[in-house]
Write an enzyme that holds these catalytic residues in place. Structure first.
Site, PDB file in Angstrom:
ATOM      1  N   LYS A   1      35.298  34.240  45.115  1.00  0.00           N
ATOM      2  CA  LYS A   1      36.447  33.629  44.440  1.00  0.00           C
ATOM      3  C   LYS A   1      37.056  32.448  45.188  1.00  0.00           C
ATOM      4  O   LYS A   1      37.766  31.633  44.613  1.00  0.00           O
ATOM      5  CB  LYS A   1      37.509  34.675  44.158  1.00  0.00           C
ATOM      6  CG  LYS A   1      37.122  35.561  42.981  1.00  0.00           C
ATOM      7  CD  LYS A   1      38.311  35.974  42.166  1.00  0.00           C
ATOM      8  CE  LYS A   1      37.908  36.712  40.918  1.00  0.00           C
ATOM      9  NZ  LYS A   1      37.139  37.935  41.193  1.00  0.00           N
TER      10      LYS A   1
ATOM     11  N   SER B   1      28.452  39.821  44.474  1.00  0.00           N
ATOM     12  CA  SER B   1      29.619  38.936  44.347  1.00  0.00           C
ATOM     13  C   SER B   1      30.732  39.203  45.350  1.00  0.00           C
ATOM     14  O   SER B   1      31.588  38.338  45.546  1.00  0.00           O
ATOM     15  CB  SER B   1      30.159  38.991  42.916  1.00  0.00           C
ATOM     16  OG  SER B   1      30.401  40.319  42.524  1.00  0.00           O
TER      17      SER B   1
HETATM   18  C1  PLP Z   1      36.460  38.629  40.296  1.00  0.00           C
HETATM   19  C2  PLP Z   1      35.204  39.296  40.671  1.00  0.00           C
HETATM   20  C3  PLP Z   1      34.115  39.407  39.773  1.00  0.00           C
HETATM   21  C4  PLP Z   1      34.169  38.945  38.346  1.00  0.00           C
HETATM   22  O1  PLP Z   1      34.383  37.577  38.214  1.00  0.00           O
HETATM   23  P1  PLP Z   1      34.851  36.976  36.815  1.00  0.00           P
HETATM   24  O2  PLP Z   1      34.924  35.528  37.024  1.00  0.00           O
HETATM   25  O3  PLP Z   1      36.207  37.590  36.521  1.00  0.00           O
HETATM   26  O4  PLP Z   1      33.868  37.403  35.790  1.00  0.00           O
HETATM   27  C5  PLP Z   1      32.932  39.964  40.243  1.00  0.00           C
HETATM   28  N1  PLP Z   1      32.832  40.438  41.491  1.00  0.00           N
HETATM   29  C6  PLP Z   1      33.839  40.369  42.367  1.00  0.00           C
HETATM   30  C7  PLP Z   1      33.633  40.917  43.737  1.00  0.00           C
HETATM   31  C8  PLP Z   1      35.069  39.801  41.998  1.00  0.00           C
HETATM   32  O5  PLP Z   1      36.071  39.732  42.876  1.00  0.00           O
END
Ligand code: PLP
Length: 323
Positions: free
Chosen positions: A54, A307
């Protein structure tokens, strides 16, 4: 509006945020490659600054503020990965960052945000009330509200992951990513499809509240009740007044998948055991979709986005011991 969502915008983001984010490793997973009979690669955003991707979108958004906006500061309601990212970038830019939280938010989350130098404003019985207060503060104090996903700069920032993937793996054939508000997968899909429309894009959510997936099925944004889940970073709605990500995901994503809690837990422990990667529930769902064969894989070069890695260590160890 969608005109702003272009490959050029993603390249501009790449240029803008280069000094603020890590270029994360793309590693080959021997275990998943053997299992699937294809080359499977992991993009390690769990090793990104602040522990999740993010920071890419947050940096691109904050760097796009006008000098007046930058001087006034920003506000957000997230105490999760988005809040951390905004606080971290804000501190690097010497900006005021206000995070509005409801009264019952967990103290360790507030402490983590404070350590990053943000101001905490406690208001309201729940997330919605905190959000209303954030909007009021924004109006009163001239703060800019920073959306976690429904913003072209945020989307373009997340899309830089797609550029990095293609630079190292130009013949990528499938990209699998977690999906909540859609900034992450929307940005990645925007970038990779602009280069090669044949690349298959897959979004993965949890069974407990897959708001974007239900919205796609309904043909418009819907709301679902929130349920506790291991994939807590994927909780939350897409906004009934969604402006960007719903249409973007509808245009650019080829398949969607949901995982049970047991499947998410198995993915987290697989990442730990086989890959030596610490991954949070929301960060492990894409790996889970491949591990549990939930989506047809197309072609020989599969990319799985890990992510985020902000998981409570006691919880992860407990899951690994149960497994
Ligand atoms: C926010 C987040 C997501 C999802 O991202 P979006 O843009 O809301 O779809 C996935 N994995 C992690 C670790 C996140 O913090």
């Amino acid at each position: 509006m969608v005109d702003e969502l272009t490959l050029q915008a993603v390249y501009a983001a790449r240029h803008a945020i280069a000094g603020y984010v890590r270029r994360t490793p793309l590693i080959r997973s021997e275990a998943l490659s053997a299992r699937t009979g294809r080359a499977v690669y992991l993009k390690l955003e769990n090793q990104q600054e602040t522990g999740a991707f993010k920071v890419r979108g947050a940096a691109n958004r904050l760097l796009a503020l006008t000098p007046e906006e930058r001087a006034a500061g920003v506000v957000t309601v997230s105490t999760g990965n988005h809040g951390r990212a905004v606080a971290w970038v804000g501190r690097r830019l010497g900006m005021r960052v206000v995070v509005c939280v409801p009264e019952l938010v967990l103290p360790h989350k507030v402490a983590a945000i404070r350590r990053l130098g943000a101001e905490i404003v406690v208001h309201g019985a729940n997330q919605d009330e905190a959000e209303v207060h954030a909007l009021a503060l924004a109006g009163k104090q001239g703060l800019t509200l920073i959306s976690p996903f429904d913003d072209p700069w945020v989307i373009a920032g997340q899309g830089t992951i797609g550029l990095e993937v293609l630079e190292e793996l130009p013949d990528a054939t499938t990209v699998v990513s977690s999906l909540s508000g859609g900034g992450l997968l929307g940005g990645i899909a925007l970038a990779v499809k602009a280069v090669n429309p044949a690349i298959r894009t897959v979004g993965v959510s949890m069974e407990r509240g897959p708001v974007m997936i239900e919205s796609l099925a309904a043909g418009h944004p819907v709301q679902l009740p929130e349920e506790p889940t291991l994939a807590d970073s994927l909780m939350g709605g897409i906004g009934l007044d969604n402006r960007y990500t719903f249409d973007l995901i509808r245009r650019t994503v080829d398949d969607t998948v949901v995982l049970s809690e047991a499947e998410i837990a198995a993915a987290m422990t697989y990442a730990l055991r086989e890959e030596r990667q610490i991954v949070e529930g929301g960060g492990a769902v894409a790996l889970g979709a491949v591990l549990h064969e939930k989506t047809p894989l197309v072609g020989d070069n599969i990319v799985v986005i890990l992510s985020g890695g902000n998981v409570d260590m006691g919880k992860l160890i407990a899951l690994a011991q149960e497994d």
